[in-house]
Enzyme design. Structure first.
Site, short mmCIF file in Angstrom:
data_model
loop_
_atom_site.label_atom_id
_atom_site.label_comp_id
_atom_site.label_asym_id
_atom_site.label_seq_id
_atom_site.Cartn_x
_atom_site.Cartn_y
_atom_site.Cartn_z
N GLU A 168 -20.08 -4.04 -35.50
CA GLU A 168 -18.54 -4.28 -35.59
C GLU A 168 -18.29 -5.30 -36.68
OE1 GLU A 168 -16.84 -2.18 -34.11
OE2 GLU A 168 -17.05 -2.05 -32.18
N ASP B 205 -27.00 4.39 -32.11
CA ASP B 205 -26.43 3.64 -31.05
C ASP B 205 -25.85 3.97 -29.70
OD1 ASP B 205 -24.07 5.26 -31.73
OD2 ASP B 205 -22.83 3.86 -32.75
N HIS C 275 -17.05 0.07 -39.11
CA HIS C 275 -18.06 -0.27 -38.48
C HIS C 275 -19.18 0.89 -38.73
CE1 HIS C 275 -17.20 1.81 -34.45
NE2 HIS C 275 -17.52 2.55 -35.27
C1 GLP Z 1 -17.93 5.50 -33.14
C2 GLP Z 1 -19.61 5.16 -33.08
C3 GLP Z 1 -20.31 5.30 -34.54
C4 GLP Z 1 -19.49 6.26 -35.44
C5 GLP Z 1 -17.96 6.20 -35.39
C6 GLP Z 1 -17.21 6.96 -36.11
O1 GLP Z 1 -17.64 4.57 -32.09
N1 GLP Z 1 -20.01 3.78 -32.66
O2 GLP Z 1 -21.44 5.60 -34.44
O3 GLP Z 1 -20.21 6.73 -36.09
O4 GLP Z 1 -17.78 5.39 -34.36
O5 GLP Z 1 -16.83 8.09 -35.07
P1 GLP Z 1 -15.90 9.32 -35.53
O6 GLP Z 1 -17.26 9.98 -36.11
O7 GLP Z 1 -15.56 9.88 -33.91
O8 GLP Z 1 -14.88 8.91 -36.19
#
Ligand code: GLP
Length: 241
Positions: free
Chosen positions: A144, A68, A139
């Protein structure tokens, strides 16, 4: 079925995930690999790079696709998934993938970028292994809450929870309003899915995703229906399971 693997801490979670990825790519050396960005996967990516550099798996026939990206952010911007991929994966790897696609969130024609992402997954897919993190709203990538589970790659408005969390990734104030992401249909077509989570702040959403109803309000809950999915978590994130 979502298999649950609880690890003592972040390091063990990262090592377990990297081992599982290596197993998959040894079985399908010409397949398609996908990693997420964010804080969660860093230890796993480092362990993966260390092992590939040590010759434990051959990536010369393997393909890579990013999960993403924030719409509007180029791959050299701090906090972009592209920069995460470059700094932690491509740069330290001694070897190259056969081909790779990193989503360009700053593409002048973001719709063409979306089509190119679909085309790349169509060409080399289905995904051999999709590694994912989970957002505070459940998500996956930027799928989302409320997302249509039948979508392939798409562009989607960021939800308020994501907007509340996102500043932690950026070095200057940024206000992306949309994400571009692989779709749930592509994730569910993967031969193996690994969902990673660590930390007590993820305990509630991890429990809802793994044990709650399968609903698009908590997109990660869809993984309960995947035939070969793994939730690899540390004890803190597992505390409400
Ligand atoms: C982000 C990304 C995701 C990610 C998730 C968790 O916004 N879009 O791909 O896996 O949220 O993020 P984190 O690992 O920093 O908690």
């Amino acid at each position: 079925m979502l298999n649950i693997i609880v690890c003592k801490n972040y390091e063990e979670m990262s090592e377990a995930a990297a081992r599982s990825v290596l197993e998959s790519i040894r079985e399908t050396p010409d397949g398609l690999l996908s990693f997420p960005g964010g804080d969660t996967p860093l230890g796993m990516v480092r362990a993966f790079v260390r092992d590939v550099n040590a010759g434990k798996a051959d990536i010369s026939k393997l393909h890579y696709v990013s999960l993403d990206e924030w719409v509007g952010l180029a791959s050299d911007v701090v906090g972009s998934c592209g920069k995460f991929n470059h700094d932690n994966l491509f740069a330290p790897l001694k070897y190259s993938f056969a081909d790779k696609f990193v989503i360009n969130g700053a593409a002048a024609d973001i719709e063409a970028e979306r089509r190119a992402l679909n085309a790349f997954i169509e060409k080399y897919g289905p995904l051999t292994v999709s590694v994912l993190g989970i957002g505070m709203n459940g998500h996956l990538g930027f799928n989302e809450s409320g997302v249509d589970f039948d979508l392939d790659a798409h562009i989607i408005p960021l939800d308020e929870v994501t907007k509340g969390v996102m500043q932690k990734y950026f070095d200057v104030e940024r206000h992306p309003t949309q994400g571009i992401t692989q779709g749930i249909r592509q994730i569910m077509a993967a031969k193996k899915v690994i969902l990673l989570a660590n930390g007590a702040h993820k305990a509630d959403i991890v429990a809802r995703a793994a044990k709650g109803a399968v609903t698009n309000e908590v997109p990660a809950s869809v993984l309960q229906k995947h035939p070969n999915s793994y939730l690899i978590v540390d004890e803190a994130a597992a505390s409400k399971l």
